[in-house]
Enzyme design. Structure first.
Site, PDB file in Angstrom:
ATOM      1  N   MET A 125     -17.209 141.612   0.112  1.00 39.07           N
ATOM      2  CA  MET A 125     -18.651 141.628  -0.129  1.00 39.07           C
ATOM      3  C   MET A 125     -19.347 142.801   0.567  1.00 39.07           C
ATOM      4  SD  MET A 125     -19.014 139.141  -2.131  1.00 39.07           S
ATOM      5  CE  MET A 125     -20.769 138.851  -2.209  1.00 39.07           C
ATOM      6  N   CYS A 126     -18.563 143.697   1.119  1.00 39.65           N
ATOM      7  CA  CYS A 126     -19.162 144.846   1.816  1.00 39.65           C
ATOM      8  C   CYS A 126     -19.666 145.853   0.796  1.00 39.65           C
ATOM      9  CB  CYS A 126     -18.121 145.491   2.731  1.00 39.65           C
ATOM     10  SG  CYS A 126     -18.725 146.940   3.596  1.00 39.65           S
ATOM     11  N   TRP A 127     -20.909 146.267   0.939  1.00 38.53           N
ATOM     12  CA  TRP A 127     -21.487 147.244   0.018  1.00 38.53           C
ATOM     13  C   TRP A 127     -21.072 148.660   0.384  1.00 38.53           C
ATOM     14  CZ3 TRP A 127     -27.451 145.944  -0.057  1.00 38.53           C
ATOM     15  CH2 TRP A 127     -27.641 144.579  -0.308  1.00 38.53           C
ATOM     16  N   GLU A 128     -20.473 148.800   1.561  1.00 34.34           N
ATOM     17  CA  GLU A 128     -20.177 150.129   2.101  1.00 34.34           C
ATOM     18  C   GLU A 128     -21.454 150.955   2.181  1.00 34.34           C
ATOM     19  OE1 GLU A 128     -17.096 151.212  -0.546  1.00 34.34           O
ATOM     20  OE2 GLU A 128     -15.837 149.595   0.158  1.00 34.34           O
ATOM     21  N   CYS A 129     -22.485 150.291   2.645  1.00 36.90           N
ATOM     22  CA  CYS A 129     -23.802 150.947   2.726  1.00 36.90           C
ATOM     23  C   CYS A 129     -23.927 151.794   3.986  1.00 36.90           C
ATOM     24  CB  CYS A 129     -24.912 149.915   2.696  1.00 36.90           C
ATOM     25  SG  CYS A 129     -24.991 148.887   4.200  1.00 36.90           S
TER      26      CYS A 129
END
Ligand code: SF4
Ligand code: SF4
Length: 154
Positions: A41-45
């Protein structure tokens, strides 16, 4: 690859927990160190990467500036107004570059409810709401013309 935390660097301050828009950075109750509870669920934001004062979080870079198989570390230095990036490739090469911190004044971004409702025609467009105006690009987003495509692809 999403984020991961170097346990020996992390001091459990919780800044990454506070800033993560996906609410997936948590503090391990036993070790008092942060970890990503749901990498899928990591957006890699990069919010947590930049917010970490201990430089303890690595993440994947986007494919437009670094291919697979590398780690990216970012160091945000508010006093200098810079973010320093270190990309480490699998073959040992390293690349460093510095970018300015871009700040947006608090409250200066209108909520969708404050904006004009898109027309029915705009709803069918491939452009996102308020593009290209919001991107400050005059004349629309650049697109490929058919004569720029490979033969037979059109
Ligand atoms: Fe959360 Fe963004 Fe960090 Fe992923 S990169 S853990 S979504 S703050
Ligand atoms: Fe650890 Fe950095 Fe998160 Fe603080 S911001 S809890 S030092 S990983």
């Amino acid at each position: 690859m999403p984020t991961f935390v170097y346990m020996t660097r992390c001091d459990g301050c919780g800044h990454c927990v506070d800033i993560c828009p996906s609410d997936i950075m948590h503090i391990d109750k036993t070790y008092r160190r942060a970890y990503n509870i749901e990498p899928n669920m990591c957006w890699e934001c990069y919010s947590c990467v930049k917010a970490c004062p201990q430089n303890a979080i690595d993440a994947r870079g986007y494919a437009d500036f670094a291919p697979l198989g590398h780690s990216v570390r970012a160091l945000r230095e508010e006093a200098k107004g810079t973010i320093s990036w270190k990309i480490k490739f699998r073959d040992g090469r390293e690349k460093d570059f510095v970018s300015p911190i871009r700040t947006t004044e608090w409250g200066s971004i209108p909520s969708p409810a404050d904006l004009e409702r898109p027309s029915a025609e705009a709803m069918k467009s491939q452009e996102l709401a308020h593009e290209p105006d919001a991107l400050k690009i005059s004349g629309g987003l650049p697109t490929l013309r058919p004569d720029q495509l490979k033969r037979e692809v059109v």
